[in-house]
Design an enzyme around this catalytic site. Structure first.
Site, PDB file in Angstrom:
ATOM      1  CD  GLU A 190      -1.699  -2.349   1.673  1.00 42.99           C
ATOM      2  OE1 GLU A 190      -0.504  -2.572   1.950  1.00 42.99           O
ATOM      3  OE2 GLU A 190      -2.597  -3.200   1.838  1.00 42.99           O
ATOM      4  CG  PHE A 241      -9.463  -8.963  12.487  1.00 39.05           C
ATOM      5  CD1 PHE A 241      -8.202  -9.396  12.890  1.00 39.05           C
ATOM      6  CD2 PHE A 241      -9.784  -9.036  11.139  1.00 39.05           C
ATOM      7  CE1 PHE A 241      -7.298  -9.905  11.970  1.00 39.05           C
ATOM      8  CE2 PHE A 241      -8.883  -9.544  10.214  1.00 39.05           C
ATOM      9  CZ  PHE A 241      -7.633  -9.976  10.625  1.00 39.05           C
ATOM     10  CD  GLN A 242      -7.233  -6.942   8.631  1.00 35.89           C
ATOM     11  OE1 GLN A 242      -8.150  -6.708   7.859  1.00 35.89           O
ATOM     12  NE2 GLN A 242      -6.110  -7.540   8.234  1.00 35.89           N
ATOM     13  CE  LYS A 249     -17.182  -5.830   5.069  1.00 36.31           C
ATOM     14  NZ  LYS A 249     -16.552  -7.126   5.381  1.00 36.31           N
ATOM     15  CG  MET A 304      23.191  11.145   1.782  1.00 36.88           C
ATOM     16  SD  MET A 304      24.426  12.165   0.936  1.00 36.88           S
ATOM     17  CE  MET A 304      23.438  12.852  -0.393  1.00 36.88           C
TER      18      MET A 304
HETATM   19  C1  LIG Z   1      12.797   5.198   4.351  1.00 36.21           C
HETATM   20  C2  LIG Z   1      14.117   5.787   4.680  1.00 36.21           C
HETATM   21  N1  LIG Z   1      14.931   5.163   5.566  1.00 36.21           N
HETATM   22  C3  LIG Z   1      16.137   5.686   5.855  1.00 36.21           C
HETATM   23  C4  LIG Z   1      16.561   6.861   5.278  1.00 36.21           C
HETATM   24  C5  LIG Z   1      17.912   7.448   5.637  1.00 36.21           C
HETATM   25  N2  LIG Z   1      18.789   7.463   4.462  1.00 36.21           N
HETATM   26  C6  LIG Z   1      18.945   8.571   3.728  1.00 36.21           C
HETATM   27  S1  LIG Z   1      19.930   8.323   2.413  1.00 36.21           S
HETATM   28  C7  LIG Z   1      20.165   6.717   2.827  1.00 36.21           C
HETATM   29  C8  LIG Z   1      21.009   5.831   1.980  1.00 36.21           C
HETATM   30  C9  LIG Z   1      20.411   5.586   0.650  1.00 36.21           C
HETATM   31  O1  LIG Z   1      21.080   4.514   0.057  1.00 36.21           O
HETATM   32  P1  LIG Z   1      20.845   4.151  -1.449  1.00 36.21           P
HETATM   33  O2  LIG Z   1      19.407   4.059  -1.754  1.00 36.21           O
HETATM   34  O3  LIG Z   1      21.670   2.960  -1.763  1.00 36.21           O
HETATM   35  O4  LIG Z   1      21.346   5.412  -2.230  1.00 36.21           O
HETATM   36  P2  LIG Z   1      22.794   6.075  -2.362  1.00 36.21           P
HETATM   37  O5  LIG Z   1      22.923   7.091  -1.304  1.00 36.21           O
HETATM   38  O6  LIG Z   1      23.797   4.980  -2.226  1.00 36.21           O
HETATM   39  O7  LIG Z   1      22.755   6.679  -3.717  1.00 36.21           O
HETATM   40  C10 LIG Z   1      19.477   6.406   3.996  1.00 36.21           C
HETATM   41  C11 LIG Z   1      19.511   5.072   4.647  1.00 36.21           C
HETATM   42  C12 LIG Z   1      15.660   7.476   4.385  1.00 36.21           C
HETATM   43  N3  LIG Z   1      15.948   8.637   3.794  1.00 36.21           N
HETATM   44  N4  LIG Z   1      14.472   6.917   4.096  1.00 36.21           N
END
Ligand SMILES: Cc1ncc(C[n+]2csc(CCOP(=O)(O)OP(=O)(O)O)c2C)c(N)n1
Lengths: 582, 165
Positions: free
Chosen positions: A71, A133-134, A183, A495
């Protein structure tokens, strides 16, 4: 003392006049109301609490339902659809876990002001509050991430709820609205009429603009030595790109954008500086310090845009044009403000500017702008891996038609895309700017493709992000929604690793993802295409193939885990503290 | 400069409205001191809030509140021209007849009322400005206070006086 007082009243016509009163169930009323809103597509997954709605949808031809696999992605797809088309996107989930799975998607849309309507099933009204439920309190849960949410308690209220939801989602500053359908309300019959009107307080689609203010602001702009324009997502939402261009060209003022504003001003224009902020261009982050007047349109001055705010606004006379009163003086103090729809505001300003006419000579300023743009190109971090993302993105630009749509995930991939992939048209760059939601890009790309089936759609991804929503490959194959996914595969949460490298002494805590999965095989397992890319030549061929394929194509582009995105402004620092890496 | 302001909101009289207002206040990290709600007619209710903050914060509160669909009208009251009232019920310990008559005397002086008497305590009711109520509670505290229930401030702006400016 000035008294602050608001009395906004809107009377909204609810559907047509003289509509016949029909005996309908709430579920039928809901779907009929959606058809009246000209909804073409719903992204969703059914469940116990929405079966009556799905049962009615079974015979409905006017609405395409796209069955997703999670979702969260239904919400992201509705969001991508809305951003690409300007229409309101619709997603649907059952009660409980279905509804809570929507939450990240709704919050993403809320932060970036996208109009979506989320419909959730709910346990019967008699069971609400009993931990049935749910059952989940989705009204409470989403209260602070929606513009509004509604729970009709009888079938007769359904048409009104739907009209209200669409009106609120798309009017003034757009945003998500949720309708929670118990519902029993879906099942029960009522005497349904699609006629009438509703009174909405607190929603002013276009407040009256003070002519005197327009005049005084115009004079400030005309007298500015070094005017600078900051354009945000509001420019795109209000379809005000043309008005923005007229003002910029008239004043000879350079335009920087936020991530959300990217595409609001063509990035091949001589006055375009590209994005500003934490991952802004060298030219944008430097030139704003030389500006005397800032015209900020449709922005909310997010911390990613401004860096540390005190130094951002020092020595800068700030004019803020926005539709949302609460954004004025929220993050950055504006010296002057125009509370209006951005298109109207820019149009009025432009007329006034032209009317008054005489202004400062800005030859030197324009020269300085082009000089800084050249510097921007020169100052670049040395490449580390065999193939590096900035060059790949420039290549990608050449391979894609002008109006192709690009979405991004979050992380280095997003910053690289914002910095190095030039965008020429509004609504062709789609990114999670405010919430920074990993996993957004791929489902958003699918939503965008549904909205614009004739444009190529490319998701620029990181390996970490893509794994968060890659199950939608199944949706893309089965529903025949072909997009191209470019994974910058660095085998790390890039990052986070970059921050650890730069600010935490290379203590790489929990960022290594390892060699799994094999993205080529993963794509193929879903019936999609997968191509490994290790050279620029591979990349060119793979992109071309991806654009030709009528099935989603995943490009597994192997890059170095040591790569950094530069320029970068360290978190909490001033734009002056930009690290260029060059 | 930080000030305490009174904000009045006319809202739809419907279930869930108080939740939306208080949820917004919590979410935006506003510092509300008191909040009172009462029905005005079958359609609307009136909320009175006191809030501390710089002018920008107060404006933010008003602007954010005005975005809620259920909020019909919201404004900052002009304090110089506003009647502020609070009601308090105070249960005071009574040790003997002498202290009882002392306490009743205090209540009289503050134009309060005794609304309940038992062998060990009595309940005083008082309305007035928050300052007056504070002073009253202070005064009674020497007898020993068992419970205090305060309503929080409700307020209303005066109209212009006849012939006034
Ligand atoms: C849902 C979510 N969880 C954690 C983060 C924290 N976060 C920001 S950038 C990043 C790394 C992203 O890794 P990737 O998708 O491999 O991209 P890259 O930076 O290597 O291009 C994380 C874990 C986030 N922004 N969103």
């Amino acid at each position: 003392m000035e008294k602050v007082q608001r009395t906004w009243r809107r009377i909204v016509k609810l559907f047509e006049v003289n509509s016949i009163v029909e005996e309908l169930t709430g579920a039928e009323a809901l779907v009929k109301a959606l058809i009246r809103e000209r909804v073409e597509v719903i992204f969703g997954i059914p469940g116990g609490a929405t079966i009556p709605i799905y049962d009615y949808l079974y015979d409905v031809d006017e609405i395409r339902h796209i069955l997703v696999r999670h979702e969260q992605c239904a919400a992201h797809m509705a969001d991508g659809y809305a951003r690409a088309s300007g229409k309101t996107g619709v997603c649907m989930a059952t009660s409980g876990p279905g509804a809570t799975n929507l939450v990240t998607g709704i919050a993403t849309a809320y932060m970036d002001s996208t109009p979506i309507v989320a419909i959730t099933g709910q346990v019967p009204t008699s069971m609400i509050g009993k931990d049935a439920f749910q059952e989940t309190d989705i009204i409470g849960i989403t209260a602070s991430i929606t513009k509004h949410n509604i729970q009709p308690v009888k079938p007769e209220e359904v048409p009104l709820a739907v009209r209200k939801a669409f009106y609120i989602a798309s009017t003034s500053r757009p945003g998500p609205v949720l309708i929670d359908m118990p519902k029993d309300v879906q099942i029960k019959k009522g005497k349904i009429s699609f006629e009438g009107e509703i009174r909405l307080h607190s929603l002013c689609s276009n407040p009256k603009v003070d002519e005197k203010k327009v005049e005084s602001i115009s004079r400030i702009l005309l007298n500015a030595e070094t005017p600078f324009i900051l354009a945000g997502g509001g420019v795109i939402k209000a379809n005000a790109s043309r008005e923005l261009m007229k003002i910029s060209e008239f004043l000879r003022a350079p335009v920087a954008t936020t991530f959300m504003g990217k595409g609001g001003f063509p990035e091949n224009h001589e006055l375009s500086l590209g994005p500003i902020g934490m991952h802004g261009t060298y030219a944008a982050n430097r030139l704003i310090r030389e500006a005397d007047v800032l015209l900020a349109v449709g922005v909310r001055f997010s911390d990613r845009t401004t860096g540390e705010t005190e130094s951002f606004s020092s020595n800068l006379e700030i004019i803020h044009v926005d539709i949302d009163r609460a954004e004025i003086n929220k993050n950055v103090r504006a010296d002057h403000s125009l509370l209006t729809d951005v298109k109207t505001g820019l149009d009025m300003l432009y007329r006034k500017l032209r009317g008054i006419g005489s202004q400062k000579n800005r030859k030197k300023w324009v020269k300085r702008v082009s000089e800084m743009k050249e510097n921007s190109e020169r100052i670049q971090a040395p490449p580390i891996g065999k193939i590096n993302p900035p060059r790949l993105l420039k290549l990608l630009r050449k391979l894609l038609p002008e109006k192709a749509i690009v979405t991004t995930e979050v992380g280095q991939n997003q910053a690289w895309a914002a910095l190095y992939f030039k965008v020429y048209h509004p609504r062709t760059f789609i990114t999670s700017g405010g919430l920074g939601t990993m996993g957004f890009g791929f489902p958003a790309a699918l939503g965008a493709k549904v909205a614009k089936p004739n444009e190529p759609v490319v998701d620029i991804a990181g390996d970490g992000s893509f794994l968060m929503t890659c199950q939608e490959l199944a949706t893309s194959v089965r529903e025949e929604i072909p997009v191209v996914v470019v994974i910058f595969n660095n085998r790390v949460l890039g990052m986070v690793a970059q921050w650890q490298r730069l600010f935490y002494g290379r203590r790489y805590s929990q960022v290594n993802l390892g060699e799994t999965p094999d993205f080529v095989k993963l794509a193929k397992a879903f019936g999609a295409e997968g191509i490994r890319v290790e050279t620029y030549e591979d990349f060119k061929e793979a992109v071309k193939e991806g654009l030709r394929n009528n099935v989603t194509t995943v490009l597994d582009v192997i890059i170095s885990p040591e790569e950094n995105v530069f320029p970068m402004v360290p978190p909490g620092k001033s734009l002056d503290d930009m690290i260029t890496g060059g | 400069m930080e000030r305490e302001e009174i904000i009045e909101a006319i809202v739809e009289h419907r279930p869930g409205v108080l939740f939306r207002v208080s949820n917004l206040i919590r979410r935006r990290n506003f510092n509300i001191e008191t909040i009172t709600v009462g029905r005005v007619n079958h359609e609307t209710a009136r909320m009175t809030m006191t809030i501390k903050g710089e002018r920008e914060i107060i404006d933010q509160v008003i602007n954010q509140l005005s975005k809620l669909m259920e909020v019909i009208k919201v404004r900052k009251l002009n304090q110089k021209n506003t009647v502020k009232r609070e009601l308090a019920l105070i249960k005071v310990k009574v040790n003997d007849n002498l202290s009882r008559s002392d306490i009743i005397h205090c209540i009289d002086v503050f134009r309060g009322q005794v609304v309940d008497v038992s062998s060990k305590s009595l309940i005083a009711e008082i309305t007035g400005t928050p300052d007056k109520i504070n002073a009253f509670i202070q005064l009674l505290s020497s007898y020993g206070i068992k419970e205090v229930a305060r309503t929080g401030i409700t307020a209303m702006e005066r109209d212009r006086k006849l012939g006034g400016s």
